[in-house]
Design an enzyme around this catalytic site. Structure first.
Site, PDB file in Angstrom:
ATOM      1  N   ASP A  43       0.833  -1.203   0.000  1.00  0.00           N
ATOM      2  CA  ASP A  43       0.000   0.000   0.000  1.00  0.00           C
ATOM      3  C   ASP A  43       0.870   1.256   0.000  1.00  0.00           C
ATOM      4  O   ASP A  43       1.944   1.277   0.594  1.00  0.00           O
ATOM      5  CB  ASP A  43      -0.910  -0.008   1.232  1.00  0.00           C
ATOM      6  CG  ASP A  43      -1.997   1.045   1.151  1.00  0.00           C
ATOM      7  OD1 ASP A  43      -2.376   1.431   0.024  1.00  0.00           O
ATOM      8  OD2 ASP A  43      -2.463   1.499   2.212  1.00  0.00           O
ATOM      9  N   ASN A  91     -10.413  -2.927  -6.755  1.00  0.00           N
ATOM     10  CA  ASN A  91      -9.574  -1.952  -7.467  1.00  0.00           C
ATOM     11  C   ASN A  91     -10.041  -1.686  -8.892  1.00  0.00           C
ATOM     12  O   ASN A  91      -9.647  -0.690  -9.506  1.00  0.00           O
ATOM     13  CB  ASN A  91      -8.115  -2.412  -7.492  1.00  0.00           C
ATOM     14  CG  ASN A  91      -7.430  -2.323  -6.148  1.00  0.00           C
ATOM     15  OD1 ASN A  91      -6.439  -3.020  -5.905  1.00  0.00           O
ATOM     16  ND2 ASN A  91      -7.937  -1.485  -5.246  1.00  0.00           N
TER      17      ASN A  91
END
Length: 264
Positions: A43, A91
């Protein structure tokens, strides 16, 4: 010019100390209990790029370079399995431009893995976990070729969670179990934790000893929900492209100090 020179002085001065500490940590880690499986939620790529006033793809590109470094760190410590969260099912909701850029990057990197002599020299098997049918055909074919080209290897495993969601994985497993029960291939009374595991995307994968999340967020984000019940969790306040070997070694060292009880 003078400012640029001065700004590098602290780095130059402290590098020998930093390198010595890294070497010290490395030796300490090598003398302890080495985890068999490390999983990473990569991340912070986009926020790192934004900090540099760059587009999102720039962060993802440097994130892929960082992953190559981490693979080498794992090999150096003989950590046999590395699983990385590359792209979730959620996503796909990002902007069309970012998703397309990511898919192009995935295709390129899978092709590079097939040609990378280190993959073949060290015997690294590539496994792609997720709903591959959600991927564009070119990415799916590149992923499948990387799996085919490395299928015979068993020294190390690189598991790439792509178009992946932990809940989706469990739902897909339940669907297959129900089908096999209806077809008489399995009895309901034979369904236990190990039986369910056999229906997951990669059933031979050992459960992660360690889960690392970079980027400063403290959550799991639907990653390996079935497999991380007893994993040690580490949340690092650094963007993934800036994740250092010394950060990695500190985490392994802290893991070695913990007493794992597995619910006992």
């Amino acid at each position: 010019m003078l400012y640029r020179l001065v700004s590098h002085i602290p780095h130059i001065l402290f590098k020998p100390v930093y390198d010595a500490y890294e070497s010290y940590l490395l030796e300490k880690v090598k003398s302890g209990n080495i985890p068999k499986h490390v999983a990473i939620i990569m991340d912070g790529n986009r926020r790192w790029a934004r900090k540099l006033e760059k587009p999102p793809w720039y962060g993802h590109l440097f994130g892929s370079k960082k992953l190559e470094e981490i693979l080498e760190w794992c090999r150096e410590l003989n950590i046999r399995t590395l699983t990385v969260y590359a792209f979730s099912t959620e996503n796909f909701k990002r902007s069309k431009e970012e998703v397309e850029a990511l898919m192009n990057l995935f295709e390129e990197k899978f092709k590079e893995l097939v040609q990378d002599e280190r993959v073949h020299r060290y015997g690294i098997r590539v496994n792609v976990l997720g709903r591959k049918d959600m991927l564009p055909e070119n990415v799916r074919k590149a992923a499948e070729e990387a799996e085919r080209a490395t299928r015979k290897y068993s020294n190390y495993n690189l598991n790439i969670a792509l178009a992946y969601g932990g809940r989706s994985e469990i739902a897909d497993a339940v669907r297959e179990i129900v089908r096999d029960v209806l077809e008489g291939k399995i009895k309901p009374e034979d369904i236990d934790e190990e039986a369910i595991k056999r229906y997951l995307y990669y059933p031979n994968m050992p459960d992660p000893d360690i889960v690392i999340r970079t980027g400063g967020e403290v959550r799991i984000s639907n990653f390996l929900l079935y497999q991380i019940a007893y994993s040690e969790l580490f949340f690092v306040d650094v963007y993934f492209p800036e994740f250092r070997k010394i950060d990695f070694l500190r985490i392994i060292r802290e893991f070695q100090k913990r007493q794992r009880r597995f619910g006992r």
